[in-house]
Every structure is written in C-alpha cells, then in structure tokens.
Write a protein that holds these residues in place. Sequence first.
Motif, PDB file in Angstrom:
ATOM      1  N   VAL A   1       0.859  -1.183   0.000  1.00  0.00           N
ATOM      2  CA  VAL A   1       0.000   0.000   0.000  1.00  0.00           C
ATOM      3  C   VAL A   1       0.895   1.233   0.000  1.00  0.00           C
ATOM      4  O   VAL A   1       1.505   1.561   1.016  1.00  0.00           O
TER       5      VAL A   1
ATOM      6  N   MET B   1      -3.123   5.920   0.194  1.00  0.00           N
ATOM      7  CA  MET B   1      -4.555   5.728   0.410  1.00  0.00           C
ATOM      8  C   MET B   1      -5.340   6.884  -0.210  1.00  0.00           C
ATOM      9  O   MET B   1      -6.530   6.990   0.004  1.00  0.00           O
TER      10      MET B   1
ATOM     11  N   VAL C   1       0.937  -7.110   4.859  1.00  0.00           N
ATOM     12  CA  VAL C   1       0.612  -5.737   4.483  1.00  0.00           C
ATOM     13  C   VAL C   1       1.893  -4.917   4.576  1.00  0.00           C
ATOM     14  O   VAL C   1       2.523  -4.858   5.633  1.00  0.00           O
TER      15      VAL C   1
ATOM     16  N   GLY D   1       3.384  -1.200   4.247  1.00  0.00           N
ATOM     17  CA  GLY D   1       2.974   0.196   4.213  1.00  0.00           C
ATOM     18  C   GLY D   1       3.786   1.042   5.167  1.00  0.00           C
ATOM     19  O   GLY D   1       4.738   0.569   5.782  1.00  0.00           O
TER      20      GLY D   1
ATOM     21  N   SER E   1       2.069   3.519   7.402  1.00  0.00           N
ATOM     22  CA  SER E   1       1.316   4.179   8.465  1.00  0.00           C
ATOM     23  C   SER E   1       1.094   3.292   9.687  1.00  0.00           C
ATOM     24  O   SER E   1       0.945   2.070   9.583  1.00  0.00           O
TER      25      SER E   1
ATOM     26  N   TRP F   1      -1.565   3.313  11.557  1.00  0.00           N
ATOM     27  CA  TRP F   1      -2.920   2.767  11.625  1.00  0.00           C
ATOM     28  C   TRP F   1      -3.014   1.478  10.825  1.00  0.00           C
ATOM     29  O   TRP F   1      -3.779   0.579  11.167  1.00  0.00           O
ATOM     30  N   MET F   2      -2.202   1.336   9.764  1.00  0.00           N
ATOM     31  CA  MET F   2      -2.192   0.088   9.002  1.00  0.00           C
ATOM     32  C   MET F   2      -1.594  -1.042   9.841  1.00  0.00           C
ATOM     33  O   MET F   2      -2.052  -2.185   9.768  1.00  0.00           O
ATOM     34  N   LYS F   3      -0.604  -0.698  10.615  1.00  0.00           N
ATOM     35  CA  LYS F   3       0.010  -1.682  11.513  1.00  0.00           C
ATOM     36  C   LYS F   3      -1.024  -2.168  12.527  1.00  0.00           C
ATOM     37  O   LYS F   3      -1.170  -3.372  12.765  1.00  0.00           O
TER      38      LYS F   3
ATOM     39  N   PHE G   1       2.140  -6.868   9.503  1.00  0.00           N
ATOM     40  CA  PHE G   1       2.497  -5.589   8.893  1.00  0.00           C
ATOM     41  C   PHE G   1       4.009  -5.519   8.720  1.00  0.00           C
ATOM     42  O   PHE G   1       4.764  -5.930   9.602  1.00  0.00           O
TER      43      PHE G   1
END
Length: 92
Positions: free
Chosen positions: A21, A24, A51, A53, A55, A57-59, A75
């Motif tokens: 990602v 966003m 995942v 990325g 950020s 919040w993604m973690k 993550f």
Amino acid sequence: MESDLEKVFAEHGKVNVVAVVESMEGYGFKEFLEDLRFVFKHWSQFQRVAVVGRSEWMKLAAKVDSALAPWEERFFTPNQIEQAWKWAKGKA
C-alpha cells in the motif's frame, strides 16, 4: 485487480497475499465497502496476508485483522518487503 485475484482463488483455492500500500489517496467509503465485500466473499481462502505500508494505523489494522480473521496477517514497512515475501511464502 479483483478479476486477477478471482482467477488465483479459482485456480489455487487458498492463497497467501503481499499487499503493498503506497497511498490511500482516493480511497474512500465506497472503496472500503467494495474491499469488504471481496474479503467476505473469499473469507476462508486467505492463509497469510502481508501488508506493506508506512502508516501506524495500518500496523494496528493488521493486528486487529489477524485477531479476528481466520488468516494470519502481519504488517511490514517498505524496507522489510523481502521479509514480507518470505513470511507470506511460509519461509520466515
């Protein structure tokens, strides 16, 4: 992209995924609902989801997903992409 994944699910049944990602931007509620519908359709076909990325919040989302979903989810940061692939392949 969804049609490519549909082919993979049809051919292999269960899959491991590396989702990179980068942004966003442009991802809103409509896109979220489409993704959610796709995930529920294939709920039992995911095995591992890595995942990648930047950020926090993604973690956090990956941790929540892993606790609630029947698949493993972790993550990774962009500089850990090789580790993400190894983990997704079951080699880490």
